[in-house]
Design a protein around this motif. Structure first.
Motif, mmCIF file in Angstrom:
data_model
loop_
_atom_site.group_PDB
_atom_site.id
_atom_site.type_symbol
_atom_site.label_atom_id
_atom_site.label_comp_id
_atom_site.label_asym_id
_atom_site.label_seq_id
_atom_site.Cartn_x
_atom_site.Cartn_y
_atom_site.Cartn_z
ATOM 1 N N ALA A 177 -8.664 1.487 -1.898
ATOM 2 C CA ALA A 177 -7.271 1.025 -1.889
ATOM 3 C C ALA A 177 -6.314 2.206 -1.955
ATOM 4 O O ALA A 177 -5.269 2.217 -1.294
ATOM 5 C CB ALA A 177 -7.031 0.077 -3.059
ATOM 6 N N ARG A 178 -6.677 3.237 -2.712
ATOM 7 C CA ARG A 178 -5.811 4.417 -2.843
ATOM 8 C C ARG A 178 -5.643 5.136 -1.509
ATOM 9 O O ARG A 178 -4.611 5.762 -1.260
ATOM 10 C CB ARG A 178 -6.393 5.374 -3.884
ATOM 11 N N GLU A 179 -6.647 5.039 -0.639
ATOM 12 C CA GLU A 179 -6.545 5.679 0.672
ATOM 13 C C GLU A 179 -5.450 5.038 1.524
ATOM 14 O O GLU A 179 -4.871 5.689 2.395
ATOM 15 C CB GLU A 179 -7.890 5.587 1.404
ATOM 16 N N TYR A 180 -5.183 3.756 1.272
ATOM 17 C CA TYR A 180 -4.190 3.028 2.067
ATOM 18 C C TYR A 180 -2.845 2.907 1.364
ATOM 19 O O TYR A 180 -1.859 2.523 1.978
ATOM 20 C CB TYR A 180 -4.717 1.627 2.396
ATOM 21 N N LEU A 181 -2.804 3.207 0.069
ATOM 22 C CA LEU A 181 -1.550 3.104 -0.676
ATOM 23 C C LEU A 181 -0.703 4.352 -0.460
ATOM 24 O O LEU A 181 -1.134 5.471 -0.761
ATOM 25 C CB LEU A 181 -1.831 2.913 -2.167
ATOM 26 N N THR A 182 0.487 4.144 0.069
ATOM 27 C CA THR A 182 1.435 5.241 0.282
ATOM 28 C C THR A 182 2.805 4.790 -0.203
ATOM 29 O O THR A 182 2.990 3.635 -0.608
ATOM 30 C CB THR A 182 1.522 5.614 1.775
ATOM 31 N N ASP A 183 3.763 5.697 -0.140
ATOM 32 C CA ASP A 183 5.130 5.341 -0.535
ATOM 33 C C ASP A 183 5.681 4.211 0.326
ATOM 34 O O ASP A 183 6.585 3.489 -0.092
ATOM 35 C CB ASP A 183 6.045 6.570 -0.414
ATOM 36 N N GLU A 184 5.132 4.053 1.522
ATOM 37 C CA GLU A 184 5.584 2.992 2.413
ATOM 38 C C GLU A 184 4.734 1.734 2.258
ATOM 39 O O GLU A 184 5.254 0.635 2.046
ATOM 40 C CB GLU A 184 5.522 3.468 3.867
ATOM 41 N N SER A 185 3.408 1.886 2.333
ATOM 42 C CA SER A 185 2.531 0.709 2.339
ATOM 43 C C SER A 185 2.558 -0.058 1.023
ATOM 44 O O SER A 185 2.309 -1.263 0.999
ATOM 45 C CB SER A 185 1.089 1.126 2.651
ATOM 46 N N ALA A 186 2.875 0.618 -0.069
ATOM 47 C CA ALA A 186 2.934 -0.070 -1.364
ATOM 48 C C ALA A 186 4.019 -1.133 -1.380
ATOM 49 O O ALA A 186 3.957 -2.086 -2.163
ATOM 50 C CB ALA A 186 3.170 0.934 -2.487
ATOM 51 N N PHE A 187 5.007 -0.976 -0.496
ATOM 52 C CA PHE A 187 6.134 -1.913 -0.470
ATOM 53 C C PHE A 187 6.081 -2.860 0.732
ATOM 54 O O PHE A 187 6.935 -3.729 0.869
ATOM 55 C CB PHE A 187 7.453 -1.136 -0.454
ATOM 56 N N VAL A 188 5.085 -2.674 1.601
ATOM 57 C CA VAL A 188 4.940 -3.560 2.755
ATOM 58 C C VAL A 188 4.226 -4.829 2.314
ATOM 59 O O VAL A 188 3.264 -4.783 1.544
ATOM 60 C CB VAL A 188 4.151 -2.868 3.886
ATOM 61 N N CYS A 189 4.705 -5.956 2.807
ATOM 62 C CA CYS A 189 4.156 -7.251 2.388
ATOM 63 C C CYS A 189 3.390 -7.917 3.520
ATOM 64 O O CYS A 189 3.591 -7.606 4.698
ATOM 65 C CB CYS A 189 5.285 -8.170 1.926
ATOM 66 N N ASP A 190 2.517 -8.832 3.148
ATOM 67 C CA ASP A 190 1.794 -9.600 4.161
ATOM 68 C C ASP A 190 2.696 -10.708 4.688
ATOM 69 O O ASP A 190 3.885 -10.772 4.362
ATOM 70 C CB ASP A 190 0.476 -10.145 3.604
ATOM 71 N N ARG A 191 2.136 -11.606 5.487
ATOM 72 C CA ARG A 191 2.957 -12.629 6.137
ATOM 73 C C ARG A 191 3.539 -13.635 5.148
ATOM 74 O O ARG A 191 4.474 -14.359 5.469
ATOM 75 C CB ARG A 191 2.129 -13.357 7.194
ATOM 76 N N ALA A 192 2.981 -13.673 3.942
ATOM 77 C CA ALA A 192 3.526 -14.554 2.907
ATOM 78 C C ALA A 192 4.485 -13.808 1.986
ATOM 79 O O ALA A 192 4.954 -14.369 0.996
ATOM 80 C CB ALA A 192 2.392 -15.176 2.090
ATOM 81 N N GLY A 193 4.748 -12.545 2.315
ATOM 82 C CA GLY A 193 5.683 -11.761 1.517
ATOM 83 C C GLY A 193 5.070 -11.135 0.280
ATOM 84 O O GLY A 193 5.790 -10.654 -0.595
ATOM 85 N N ARG A 194 3.736 -11.108 0.199
ATOM 86 C CA ARG A 194 3.076 -10.586 -0.999
ATOM 87 C C ARG A 194 2.776 -9.101 -0.856
ATOM 88 O O ARG A 194 2.173 -8.667 0.126
ATOM 89 C CB ARG A 194 1.785 -11.358 -1.263
ATOM 90 N N SER A 195 3.167 -8.344 -1.851
ATOM 91 C CA SER A 195 2.919 -6.905 -1.865
ATOM 92 C C SER A 195 1.546 -6.620 -2.469
ATOM 93 O O SER A 195 0.837 -7.527 -2.924
ATOM 94 C CB SER A 195 3.992 -6.204 -2.694
#
Length: 385
Positions: A177-195
């Motif tokens: 998960a840490r490999e995909y967590l960035t300053d941007e991706s941490a705030f991007v949500c899925d189609r239901a709006g979940r971070s």
């Protein structure tokens, strides 16, 4: 208008034509009876209802008579043309013969700001390339950007990464998960709006929650499509008190309201009231007079002698059914009791037969053994002599 709606819904084309010829009707009149999957009350026109129900012949006839496909309707807090709502909420529409007619008459400039969303919907619903080409030919910008600056290609890639990230969180794989967590991706949500924080709380991945909060503390304020923060999710957990405390440490607000005006602390009381044992299936059937469901459950192995509560008194289910006046179910249970009695008698008779057979076999064995002993005695006597 009601007669016209009914005729259209039952696909009575002749009656529809007759009403339209005889009466002067506003074909763009809206109906308030539609509640969509997201809980919004949508004012669909008659044309919209026909297209939602795949009544394509009626829809074409209505369009030929002047029904307006660009009619704006209220969806949540925004206005959008009826055709746009239909494209998003009826996947089969794009594959239907009426789609080309619809797009030819649609003013695609009305959804210019939603072009990325439209194309992303097409991607997720596997629209045929012909449909996308037709949208492009009629003016939809395939290279446009949304309010976040994403093209549809960017949106697809982002959502793929978000899906992967959320899957690693679900698996409790913090290293991945840490490999995909960035300053941007941490705030991007899925189609239901979940971070990512929403997902970590949802699956109770405490070490992931701590990492996200420490690295991206502002994620506590992200709301999903229902206006719920991670605190709302934590308050709905049975054992989430420590997660709630952790979220509060990083600035989360327990009194924040979601779109249903349910504060997080109220949700906590709602979902954590476990003092009462949840009712059993037969209790629910009794409370709601669901005789057929009770019969089905009993036929499939549920114990009909289960304790239930009726008028604040605990009693066996058959007695409660009789007192509640559930006649058909009472008859069914009486029959089951008789069958159980018959089966018990049959079982006892069979058991008796088995015991008698065993006794006879044992007696025969003893006699045989006695004869063998007698023969052996004679043999020994002969040998001695």
């Amino acid at each position: 208008m009601n007669q016209l709606i009914y005729a259209a819904l039952v696909q009575d084309t002749k009656k529809v034509k007759k009403i339209l010829k005889k009466e002067k009707i506003n074909l763009d009149m809206k109906d308030n009876s539609v509640i969509d999957d997201e809980g919004y009350q949508v004012q669909l026109t008659l044309l919209g209802e026909c297209l939602m129900l795949n009544l394509f012949d009626s829809a074409i006839y209505l369009m030929d008579r002047g029904a307006f496909i660009n009619e704006p309707i209220q969806v949540g807090e925004q206005m959008e043309p009826v055709y746009f709502y239909l494209m998003k909420n009826n996947p089969s529409l794009v594959f239907s013969p009426v789609f080309s007619t619809l797009i030819e008459r649609a003013d695609l400039k009305l959804i210019k700001q939603f072009s990325v969303g439209v194309l992303y919907t097409g991607y997720t619903n596997a629209w045929p390339s012909e449909a996308v080409s037709q949208l492009a030919d009629n003016g939809l910008d395939l290279t446009g950007r949304n309010e976040d600056g994403y093209t549809v290609r960017d949106n697809i890639l982002v959502q793929k990464n978000v899906h992967t990230l959320h899957e690693y969180i679900r698996q409790a794989n913090l290293a991945k998960a840490r490999e995909y967590l960035t300053d941007e991706s941490a705030f991007v949500c899925d189609r239901a709006g979940r971070s990512s924080l929403h997902m970590a709380v949802l699956f109770e991945r405490r070490f992931v929650i701590k990492y996200i909060l420490k690295s991206y503390p502002a994620t506590v304020h992200i709301k999903d499509d229902n206006g719920r923060t991670a605190m709302h999710y934590a308050c709905a957990l049975q054992d989430g008190s420590d997660i709630e405390d952790l979220l509060v440490q990083y600035g989360s607000d327990e009194t924040i309201q979601d779109d249903d005006v349910k504060m997080a602390d109220i949700m906590s009381k709602m979902y954590k009231n476990t003092s009462d044992k949840p009712p059993g299936f037969l209790q629910l059937c009794l409370d709601n007079k669901r005789e057929n469901i009770a019969r089905y459950l009993i036929n499939n192995g549920v114990d009909m002698w289960e304790d239930v509560v009726l008028e604040d008194k605990v009693m066996k289910f058959p007695l409660a059914v009789e007192k509640a006046g559930m006649l058909r179910l009472n008859e069914f249970l009486s029959k089951r009791r008789r069958e159980d009695t018959d089966e018990d008698a049959k079982f006892k008779e069979a058991e008796k037969t088995v015991k008698e057979a065993k006794a006879e076999t044992s007696k025969w064995t003893e006699e045989e053994m006695g004869e063998e002993d007698e023969d052996n005695g004679k043999s020994k006597t002969c040998t001695v002599l």
